[in-house]
Design a protein around this motif. Sequence first.
Motif, mmCIF file in Angstrom:
data_model
loop_
_atom_site.group_PDB
_atom_site.id
_atom_site.type_symbol
_atom_site.label_atom_id
_atom_site.label_comp_id
_atom_site.label_asym_id
_atom_site.label_seq_id
_atom_site.Cartn_x
_atom_site.Cartn_y
_atom_site.Cartn_z
ATOM 1 N N ARG A 158 0.723 -0.981 0.382
ATOM 2 C CA ARG A 158 -0.160 0.105 -0.076
ATOM 3 C C ARG A 158 0.803 1.408 -0.237
ATOM 4 N N GLU A 166 0.854 4.987 0.054
ATOM 5 C CA GLU A 166 0.395 6.515 0.889
ATOM 6 C C GLU A 166 1.182 8.007 0.404
ATOM 7 N N SER A 182 1.419 12.544 -0.647
ATOM 8 C CA SER A 182 1.011 13.539 -0.441
ATOM 9 C C SER A 182 2.010 14.727 -0.582
ATOM 10 N N SER A 191 -2.815 14.111 -2.907
ATOM 11 C CA SER A 191 -2.112 13.164 -2.571
ATOM 12 C C SER A 191 -3.650 11.683 -2.873
ATOM 13 N N SER A 192 -2.572 10.631 -3.058
ATOM 14 C CA SER A 192 -2.815 9.306 -3.470
ATOM 15 C C SER A 192 -2.536 8.043 -2.568
ATOM 16 N N SER A 193 -3.674 6.955 -2.548
ATOM 17 C CA SER A 193 -3.333 6.103 -2.170
ATOM 18 C C SER A 193 -3.114 4.919 -3.324
ATOM 19 N N GLN A 194 -2.772 4.000 -3.458
ATOM 20 C CA GLN A 194 -3.039 2.969 -3.800
ATOM 21 C C GLN A 194 -2.457 1.496 -3.036
#
Length: 163
Positions: free
Chosen positions: A11, A13, A15, A20-23
């Motif tokens: 995972r 994360e 910013s 901001s993003s999360s993959q």
Amino acid sequence: MSALKRTVRIRMESSGGGQSSSQLTEGELYETATGSSFVRYAEPDQSNGLTTTTVKWNEKEIKIVRHGEVNSDLTFIKGARMSGSYWLPKRSASADASLVKGAVLPPRGNDPTEGRMLLESVTRTLSHRNTAGGCSLKWSYELYVDGRFTGVYKLRLDIEDIK
């Protein structure tokens, strides 16, 4: 001696820069006899084409290397200013270059639409901790492109065994 390898869930994360993003993705975690570890995975966002990312770390540093449609490298050592680069993809070099004036270095070959941006990081924080079945990396840094400050970024990588 070869590295121990296992399949993991990753995972990511991030910013910074007003975004901001999360993959979430899967990859391979390698642990070496020298105390270094690294994880390798195909980037889940295919909008830039196929790119493989390797994140290598030890007690003092984290290094990210990307190969494929996107090529870049950047190292993070707490308190240090480290140089890296970002190769602009052939198909979008002109568009990307216009975002940061003066940041494009000479092309790799004879194609004037390819270029390299000089990156520098100043790492503010850097930590990693082992967890049951994985680890967590966290760091924050100032990013400079061609000597120009572009913002403060925070990244977190949580890596866990797939059961």
